[in-house]
Write an enzyme that holds these catalytic residues in place. Structure first.
Site, short mmCIF file in Angstrom:
data_model
loop_
_atom_site.label_atom_id
_atom_site.label_comp_id
_atom_site.label_asym_id
_atom_site.label_seq_id
_atom_site.Cartn_x
_atom_site.Cartn_y
_atom_site.Cartn_z
CG HIS A 1 -16.57 42.52 63.85
ND1 HIS A 1 -15.44 41.75 63.91
CD2 HIS A 1 -16.76 42.83 62.54
CE1 HIS A 1 -14.99 41.56 62.69
NE2 HIS A 1 -15.75 42.21 61.83
CG ASP A 2 -16.40 40.37 69.88
OD1 ASP A 2 -17.01 41.46 69.77
OD2 ASP A 2 -16.56 39.58 70.82
CG HIS B 1 -12.52 45.01 63.22
ND1 HIS B 1 -13.87 44.95 62.97
CD2 HIS B 1 -11.91 45.04 62.01
CE1 HIS B 1 -14.07 44.96 61.67
NE2 HIS B 1 -12.90 45.00 61.06
CD GLN C 1 -12.02 46.69 50.26
OE1 GLN C 1 -11.01 47.38 50.47
NE2 GLN C 1 -12.29 45.62 50.98
CD GLU D 1 -4.64 32.83 60.49
OE1 GLU D 1 -5.34 31.90 60.92
OE2 GLU D 1 -3.39 32.83 60.54
CG PHE E 1 -17.26 38.31 65.69
CD1 PHE E 1 -18.45 38.83 66.19
CD2 PHE E 1 -16.54 37.45 66.50
CE1 PHE E 1 -18.89 38.52 67.46
CE2 PHE E 1 -16.97 37.12 67.77
CZ PHE E 1 -18.16 37.66 68.25
CB SER F 1 -18.58 44.71 58.89
OG SER F 1 -17.37 44.93 59.56
O1 PAF Z 1 -10.51 43.45 55.42
C1 PAF Z 1 -10.87 44.63 55.35
O2 PAF Z 1 -11.52 45.20 56.25
C2 PAF Z 1 -10.48 45.44 54.13
O3 PAF Z 1 -10.49 44.67 52.99
C3 PAF Z 1 -9.17 46.20 54.28
C4 PAF Z 1 -7.99 45.26 54.46
C5 PAF Z 1 -9.24 47.15 55.46
C6 PAF Z 1 -8.88 47.02 53.03
O4 PAF Z 1 -9.88 47.96 52.79
#
Ligand code: PAF
Length: 510
Positions: A33-34, A36, A61, A151, A187, A189
């Site tokens: 998204h924006d 990224h 995770q 951040e 933003f 996901s």
């Molecule tokens: O922030 C994220 O998208 C994820 O936690 C990361 C840093 C890519 C690790 O999987």
């Protein structure tokens, strides 16, 4: 450069071996998204390295299978977004590539206990361990020069930073401010998973905490209980709402200037986070050090780069010295001094050369205060108690709302003891005499004797560090930088890097 998609670790190793440039690495879990896009464009615009983005939905995770399976996956669109925003290569491994079965090199890492036992760590057992494990594994494979992180996931950023410091992994972490949608929502996901109604709830939450920031700016305090009550009355299901120190994630202390207000809410089945940084005043950088250590040049450049006000306290002492000399004031007899000082006004004004002119009672003294004549009396005059008190007060007034970088000899110890960043800049006497000589030679035809200059600097150091009032000393929490052998730009870069570790990007240009 040809754009490339890499799927296997062997192929990545091969690509890495043949690569001539350093790497900017942007790890993601896809569904770009924006936020990224900003990470990719920041990387692209900050240097000429190769930009590598990874897309890997890391199973370690996620708390449960359902959460993992419902995570939005939009790989074709991601590839298009990544390449069109400046990625040169995309690494899209499978789980088996990152966690090969029965591989004795697999090592599962633990996140810092202190940092992961607050905020999201409280309800997401193992989440940050999973993040640490995958990020470290990717970094070992990729060996980038820079790592770009948002951040938005502030706690994640702190935990990764802590992990890499502990592991002494040599990579620069470059953080990028949270990016927000038109309605104020950050933003993420997971926003994709929200119904219209749930999005409205998230919007209310984000708007309320940004409103709390506005109130804090005015009142310098926050009523967490009242805010929680207000959010609950709007049917917002709060998982946590905390006001903490932004780096230790411990409860705020009265003296903390910058703090974080962070919250997590549940919108249906989706858990979302948001935060704002609160500041009583804007950040202050204090740069102290002996004569000729390069403070002025370096402070000016830092002010320009970080868009901070530049406060040259040395020029204020020099201006007073110039004034005393011109008016033939007998400063050893101090009975009249207070009255004289109270009638003095010192003002800095930007000139057409993007530099600052110094005015004392409306007379421009920028050049005059740099003569050797003034250099030889300024230490004496700046050791007069009344002069010091007068100027320290004036300097604190200028710095009341922060947002400045001040240079001098007692900034970190006396003028702004609560500055966010304190630097003690030094250089050997020989190096300083060399620098002063070239500076003076550029300025005019005055004949300069190196040994005399050296002696003058030595004496100035002695006077400054032995005077009774505000002697030149390094504050306990100042970082000492010895600049012999470093270029000006290298020192500036060093200081800005330290500043970036102490001040979130999100609030640097407020
Ligand atoms: O922030 C994220 O998208 C994820 O936690 C990361 C840093 C890519 C690790 O999987």
């Amino acid at each position: 450069m040809n754009k490339i998609i890499i799927r296997k670790t062997e192929a990545l190793n091969e690509w890495r071996r043949n690569l001539k440039s350093d790497i900017n690495f942007i790890p993601t879990m896809g569904n770009l998204h924006d936020g990224h896009q900003k990470l990719i464009s920041t990387a692209k615009n900050s240097n000429c390295y190769t930009n590598l983005l990874s897309i890997f939905v890391n199973p370690l995770q996620f708390e449960n299978k359902e959460d993992l399976e419902s995570y939005p996956k939009t790989i074709d669109k991601d590839i298009e977004i990544a390449f069109s925003n400046g990625a040169d290569a995309i690494f899209i491994p499978n789980t088996i590539d990152i966690y090969p079965k029965n591989n004795k090199n697999n090592c599962y890492l633990k996140a810092s206990k202190e940092l992961s036992s607050a905020l999201c760590g409280l309800s997401r057992a193992g989440h940050f361990d999973g993040v640490c494990t995958v990020v470290y594994r990717l970094l070992k494979l990729i060996q980038p020069r820079n790592l770009y992180l948002g951040e938005k996931d502030w706690q994640q950023l702190l935990i990764i930073r802590n992990l890499l410091e502990e592991k002494k992994f040599n990579v620069n972490i470059i953080s990028v401010p949270t990016q927000r949608d038109y309605d104020g929502v950050p933003f993420s996901s997971r926003n994709k998973l929200l119904s219209k109604n749930e999005r409205e709830i998230l919007k209310l939450f984000s708007n309320e905490i940004s409103n709390a920031k506005k109130i804090f700016k005015k009142d310098k305090k926050i009523d967490l209980k009242q805010l929680t009550k207000k959010l609950k009355s709007k049917n917002i299901s709060i998982e946590y709402l905390e006001h903490l120190h932004p780096y230790s994630l411990k409860k705020v202390q009265a003296e903390d200037n910058i703090t974080i207000l962070a919250g997590a809410i549940k919108c249906g089945k989706t858990r979302l986070i948001d935060h704002v940084f609160l500041m009583k005043r804007n950040p202050i950088i204090a740069i102290d050090g002996p004569a000729g250590s390069g403070k002025s040049t370096i402070t000016k450049l830092i002010a320009k780069e970080l868009n901070l006000l530049y406060l040259d306290t040395g020029a204020m002492y020099r201006a007073i010295s110039w004034f005393f000399k011109k008016e033939k004031i007998d400063y050893d007899k101090d009975s009249e001094l207070k009255k004289i000082l109270n009638n003095i006004s010192i003002v800095f004004k930007s000139n057409s050369l993007y530099q600052q002119d110094v005015f004392i009672n409306n007379i421009c003294v920028t050049e005059a205060i740099r003569s050797q004549e003034i250099s030889s009396i300024v230490s004496k005059i700046s050791s007069i108690k009344k002069v010091r008190e007068f100027l320290v007060n004036a300097q604190r007034k200028i710095g009341e709302s922060g947002g400045l970088v001040a240079e001098g000899r007692d900034i970190g110890t006396t003028v702004f003891p609560d500055a966010e960043l304190k630097i003690f800049l030094t250089a050997s006497i020989d190096e300083r005499a060399k620098r002063r000589k070239s500076e003076l030679e550029l300025r005019g035809p005055e004949k300069i004797d190196f040994n005399q200059l050296r002696e003058l600097i030595r004496k100035r150091d002695f006077d400054d560090s032995t005077r009774k009032i505000s002697p030149l000393t390094k504050a306990n929490d100042a970082i000492e930088l010895l600049t012999d052998g470093y270029s000006i730009n290298e020192v500036v870069e060093k200081i800005i890097n330290i500043y970036n570790l102490k001040i979130p990007k999100e609030i640097q240009f407020e």
